[in-house]
Design a protein around this motif. Structure first.
Motif, PDB file in Angstrom:
ATOM      1  N   ARG A 181      15.094 -11.066   2.652  1.00 16.20           N
ATOM      2  CA  ARG A 181      15.854  -9.827   2.797  1.00 16.20           C
ATOM      3  C   ARG A 181      16.905  -9.692   1.708  1.00 16.20           C
ATOM      4  NH1 ARG A 181      15.340  -7.905   7.923  1.00 16.20           N
ATOM      5  NH2 ARG A 181      15.864  -5.930   6.926  1.00 16.20           N
ATOM      6  N   LYS A 208      12.927  -5.037  14.165  1.00 14.23           N
ATOM      7  CA  LYS A 208      13.898  -5.931  13.522  1.00 14.23           C
ATOM      8  C   LYS A 208      14.033  -5.637  12.032  1.00 14.23           C
ATOM      9  CE  LYS A 208      14.812  -8.653  17.105  1.00 14.23           C
ATOM     10  NZ  LYS A 208      16.173  -8.805  17.678  1.00 14.23           N
ATOM     11  N   SER A 209      12.958  -5.091  11.423  1.00 11.80           N
ATOM     12  CA  SER A 209      13.015  -4.751  10.002  1.00 11.80           C
ATOM     13  C   SER A 209      11.978  -3.686   9.679  1.00 11.80           C
ATOM     14  CB  SER A 209      12.782  -5.990   9.126  1.00 11.80           C
ATOM     15  OG  SER A 209      11.517  -6.562   9.377  1.00 11.80           O
ATOM     16  N   ASP A 210      12.307  -2.812   8.754  1.00 14.18           N
ATOM     17  CA  ASP A 210      11.410  -1.782   8.224  1.00 14.18           C
ATOM     18  C   ASP A 210      10.792  -0.886   9.284  1.00 14.18           C
ATOM     19  OD1 ASP A 210      11.943  -2.504   5.658  1.00 14.18           O
ATOM     20  OD2 ASP A 210      10.069  -3.562   5.312  1.00 14.18           O
ATOM     21  N   TYR A 255      22.699 -11.195   5.604  1.00 16.25           N
ATOM     22  CA  TYR A 255      23.092 -10.984   7.003  1.00 16.25           C
ATOM     23  C   TYR A 255      22.002 -10.275   7.803  1.00 16.25           C
ATOM     24  CZ  TYR A 255      27.416 -11.848   4.512  1.00 16.25           C
ATOM     25  OH  TYR A 255      28.371 -12.387   3.684  1.00 16.25           O
ATOM     26  N   ALA A 256      20.950  -9.833   7.138  1.00 14.63           N
ATOM     27  CA  ALA A 256      19.850  -9.157   7.828  1.00 14.63           C
ATOM     28  C   ALA A 256      18.962 -10.192   8.528  1.00 14.63           C
ATOM     29  CB  ALA A 256      19.035  -8.327   6.837  1.00 14.63           C
ATOM     30  N   PHE A 257      18.134  -9.700   9.437  1.00 15.58           N
ATOM     31  CA  PHE A 257      17.216 -10.551  10.197  1.00 15.58           C
ATOM     32  C   PHE A 257      16.291 -11.296   9.246  1.00 15.58           C
ATOM     33  CE2 PHE A 257      13.086 -10.819  12.576  1.00 15.58           C
ATOM     34  CZ  PHE A 257      13.478 -11.784  13.485  1.00 15.58           C
ATOM     35  N   GLN A 258      16.262 -12.607   9.345  1.00  8.72           N
ATOM     36  CA  GLN A 258      15.509 -13.444   8.415  1.00  8.72           C
ATOM     37  C   GLN A 258      14.188 -13.953   8.991  1.00  8.72           C
ATOM     38  OE1 GLN A 258      16.816 -14.155   5.190  1.00  8.72           O
ATOM     39  NE2 GLN A 258      18.368 -12.634   5.768  1.00  8.72           N
ATOM     40  N   SER A 273      19.860  -8.497   2.006  1.00  7.05           N
ATOM     41  CA  SER A 273      21.147  -8.941   2.549  1.00  7.05           C
ATOM     42  C   SER A 273      20.991 -10.282   3.265  1.00  7.05           C
ATOM     43  CB  SER A 273      21.692  -7.915   3.544  1.00  7.05           C
ATOM     44  OG  SER A 273      22.812  -8.433   4.247  1.00  7.05           O
TER      45      SER A 273
END
Length: 345
Positions: free
Chosen positions: A133, A307-309, A137-140, A135
């Motif tokens: 990611r 969680k993402s996209d 701090y974003a979900f990894q 960031s």
């Protein structure tokens, strides 16, 4: 390889170039024209370094006759390669239909999405257990727990699993669970990672970097091939453009351009290319029409909770309609969507 000498190259410099070439056990063919002097090199070009040849006094240009991606080139393998992903074939007229969420989330959700895309006609399930990611701090991603969920879901619904590996140290772990290893756009030129996945027996899905040329993509594929792993599928997923109307620029022309250079299959990813659900279906169909060997689409049953996209994911019913259209287009171009392997289905 051809050496073009400087227009003012002296006879001594020409003789030195020929002597240097022949000292390596190669043959030099001298051709003098009115304005140019050319030295053709015949033999094993692996003994030559373009940088060293350019440094010889009198040399103006070094022109390779064969592409630098020797194993990926059509010269090395004139027939299209077919990559087998645990029974699902990609390439040579067989389409890989990859679908699933961007990230692996809770098991119940993964089961629901997998069932929906399988019923729609997808033959490979995807999801990211490790997420690179922008960031920190974003979900990894869920890591190995995510891999376990993927494997469980794949076994339950008879679908081979595609997931990304982001770290050379995790290649062995990811290969333990996944049927196909994805190298994402951000890692396309992570040469240590490419070398490690090349040492595995798992097929590799190699995505084009956001600022990568087609030659860059093929050279990255060469890293995997050079380690003994012939099972590489390329992926056009959009490159950087100046227009902000889409997430990236969907380079559909890359599909036929790549096919003119390499035997490796290439699929398209309109989800990352456009970032817009309304543009994914037409771009997916355009990819197949251009000759793509498959389509990679992100699907989520509740994009606002992803969680993402999430904004670029299709809903299951939207994917079902797209899959129907892709099947019809595949029939028009006399291609087949590889069925799920009987051992898993």
């Amino acid at each position: 390889m051809i050496l073009i000498l400087q227009s003012k190259a002296t006879d001594d410099q020409v003789d030195h170039v020929i002597e240097k070439v022949e000292s390596l056990g190669l043959k030099a063919h001298l051709s003098r024209g009115t304005y140019r002097t050319i030295v053709g090199i015949i033999g094993d070009e692996s003994k030559l370094s373009e940088e060293r040849l350019r440094s010889i006094p009198g040399v103006s240009e070094v022109v390779p006759v064969l592409p630098p991606y020797k194993l990926a080139s059509l010269e090395a393998h004139p027939e299209p390669s077919v990559v087998n992903v645990s029974g699902v074939q990609i390439g040579g007229g067989h389409l890989g239909m990859i679908a699933g969420p961007c990230s692996v989330e809770d098991a119940d959700r993964m089961h629901r999405i997998a069932k929906s895309v399988r019923d729609a006609g997808a033959n490979l399930f995807r999801g990211g257990a490790y997420k690179p990611r922008t960031s920190p701090y974003a979900f990894q991603g869920l890591g190995e727990d995510g891999l376990k969920i993927l494997r469980e879901v794949g076994d339950e619904y008879g679908m081979p699993i595609v997931t990304e590996v982001t770290d050379p140290r995790n290649v062995e772990l990811v290969a333990k669970y996944a049927d196909m290893l994805q190298v994402g756009a951000r890692n396309m030129q992570n040469f240590v990672l490419l070398t490690e996945v090349g040492k595995t027996s798992r097929p590799v899905l190699l995505k084009r970097g956001m600022s990568a040329t087609i030659k860059d993509l093929l050279m990255s594929a060469e890293y995997v091939l050079s380690q003994g792993n012939p099972n590489v599928v390329l992926c056009e997923r959009g490159i950087k453009g100046f227009d902000t109307i889409t997430r990236n620029l969907f380079d559909v022309a890359a599909v036929p351009a790549v096919k003119a250079l390499t035997h490796l299959p290439i699929i398209v990813d309109p989800s990352h290319a456009t970032g817009r659900p309304d543009l994914i279906p037409p771009c997916a169909l355009a990819g197949i029409a251009a000759g793509a060997d498959g389509v990679h689409v992100e699907v989520h049953d509740c994009p606002e909770e992803a969680k993402s996209d999430g904004p670029q994911a299709l809903l299951p019913d939207q994917y079902q309609e797209l899959a129907k259209q892709m099947r019809q287009l595949a029939e028009l171009f006399q291609k087949t969507i590889s069925p799920l392997p009987e051992a898993l289905a």
